[in-house]
Design a protein around this motif. Sequence first.
Motif, mmCIF file in Angstrom:
data_model
loop_
_atom_site.group_PDB
_atom_site.id
_atom_site.type_symbol
_atom_site.label_atom_id
_atom_site.label_comp_id
_atom_site.label_asym_id
_atom_site.label_seq_id
_atom_site.Cartn_x
_atom_site.Cartn_y
_atom_site.Cartn_z
ATOM 1 N N ILE A 176 0.855 -1.190 0.000
ATOM 2 C CA ILE A 176 0.000 0.000 0.000
ATOM 3 C C ILE A 176 0.895 1.245 0.000
ATOM 4 O O ILE A 176 1.732 1.408 0.899
ATOM 5 N N LYS A 226 -3.004 -0.795 -4.282
ATOM 6 C CA LYS A 226 -3.711 -0.030 -3.249
ATOM 7 C C LYS A 226 -2.917 1.222 -2.882
ATOM 8 O O LYS A 226 -1.684 1.228 -2.920
ATOM 9 N N SER A 242 -10.823 1.562 7.056
ATOM 10 C CA SER A 242 -11.390 0.822 5.920
ATOM 11 C C SER A 242 -10.355 -0.137 5.326
ATOM 12 O O SER A 242 -10.682 -1.278 4.998
ATOM 13 N N LEU A 243 -9.070 0.298 5.242
ATOM 14 C CA LEU A 243 -8.033 -0.610 4.722
ATOM 15 C C LEU A 243 -7.891 -1.825 5.639
ATOM 16 O O LEU A 243 -7.778 -2.958 5.174
ATOM 17 N N GLU A 255 -10.667 -4.271 5.366
ATOM 18 C CA GLU A 255 -10.598 -5.012 4.102
ATOM 19 C C GLU A 255 -9.573 -6.164 4.178
ATOM 20 O O GLU A 255 -9.821 -7.250 3.667
#
Length: 499
Positions: free
Chosen positions: A433, A444, A451-452, A455
Amino acid sequence: QVPLKPGRSLMDWIRLTKSGKDLTGLKGRLIEVTEDELAKHNKKEDCWICIRGFVYNVTPYMEYHPGGEDELMKAAGTDGTDLFDQVHRWVNYESMLKECLVGRMAVKPVAAPKEISSTLSEEKKQLNGMLPEKKVLGASAKDLIPSYDWFQTDSLITIVIYTKQKVMNTELVIVDCQDKRLRGEIIMDDHSYLVEVDLDHAVQEDFAVNIAEKVGKVEIVLKKKDNVHWKMLGQPLESHNTFIKRTDRGLFYRKCKLVSKTEVTHDTKLFCLMLPKSTHLRVPTGQHVYLKQIIAGTEVVKPYTPVLPFLPLDFKEPSRHDGAHIYLMIKIYSCGLFTQALDHLQIGDYISVSNPEGNFKKSQVQTSEDLFLLAAGTGFTPMVKLLNFALTEVSCLRTAKLIFFNKTEDDILWRNQLEQLALKDERFEVQFILSQPAKDWVGKQGKISSSLLSEFVKRSRKDSKVLICICGPTPFTEQGVQYLKDLGYSQEEIHTFTA
Ligand code: FAD
Ligand code: NAD
């Protein structure tokens, strides 16, 4: 850490201490300080702190303290030893604050202990110079204190340490034998037992450490230089035969040789250090060491986390993975005090390396089914050995996921190796990320967020046993922990790597 004002870096502080300015206000005199006197100096503009029996005027240092003025003020006018030890006992304050030294604490008369109580309380008394709380061990506790014995043949000296603890392994034994000085330390949870003697006669550089794991017996087998009969093992040194809290022992360093330095990315290098033959030391998974260098005449100490020479370990080079080498993956900052000096070391130069420290226990991962590693930048370093350990030794492991946060693609450490590992082992998955991606990045992006995490951090089964490890810049780690808690993970399921 707090942002420091311009002109208040460690290098600026070192310059100030070399300027000849009177930093104590005592014109070079050293005085004996009573508790009452110490207590009077409790304001920012007049702040004295006692550390291990020595009193420092820290007022001139306030603006240079990386942890901020408020942190220093917590110990104003008092004995700050415990607070200091909790936060950063590895910092070499003696060297950093030598120009601020006011003097020693006046030692109060101490009543003789009623019971012989192991050296635990005695030791503390000497270290702090102020009266400690008395900790007297009961009879059953005394039975648990290790002991030692020794014997000889024509060519060997064998020191036997009875740890009285069933589970012993090579990582819990640290031995150094320099010249005639032998130091053997046994780590037992948060305590340490030490055999430390000036040997009666010279020995050869190399020695053997044998461990009878199930009975907790450790043997240090030294080779005599000359086949003479020893009348005694040697002269005991100050901390010989003591069993005290690990945090009450000073850090011990030995000089290691830089044998190679290879590029990992544009700013990060893999340093390979070789331990001397006269040292037995294995850095446990999840622990770090301290490196010490003298920079502009001042000892500077920084923590680093050993990694493996590479991942996956299939095509390992056995000669370099034998415990005699320590691999450090270090990012060189263009204005970094310590890393700039490190980068200037030449192959063959020496650097001081401490005993390992850290609060990670392998048992935390031994029963994990789902392992999540959240790493940012060089926060990847503790994950290397941890990942290898989990994939090779944890039989119940179902998934291991590395979520690796970096600024740009060029900053990703060991990307190739991680991708190979993911292909090779279906339990392992890696997610990169980026916080400052180039336009063509299709992966990403962003920084750590709820939220990351929701997920990527998911149990493989409803009740699976999870361990989430986090390491990176302090705000990254703190935010990560908060998001995870908000997502319902418990404190026991989260491990943060810190100093
Ligand atoms: P510094 O001179 O301290 O500065 C580095 C950079 O940060 C500079 O750009 C400076 O401007 C900035 N900076 C410094 N202080 C502040 C501040 N208070 N506010 C804002 N910016 C600031 N690093 C690795 O590369 N590899 C490892 O394996 C590793 N392991 C670690 C293990 C532990 C337990 C810990 C706590 C840290 C670890 N680190 C590791 C980080 C390492 O200890 C050093 O902090 C790092 O190498 C920087 O040191 P330096 O003296 O070169 O930089
Ligand atoms: P960096 O500046 O290159 O940043 C890497 C990523 O971290 C960024 O892409 C971003 O996603 C995240 N990040 C950075 N600052 C953040 C912030 N303020 N809030 C949220 N996310 C943020 O990282 P670096 O220069 O490689 O620094 C690595 C850090 O890890 C250092 O502070 C080092 O001390 C620490 N570290 C700690 C240990 C340990 O405690 N055991 C071990 C190794 C490294």
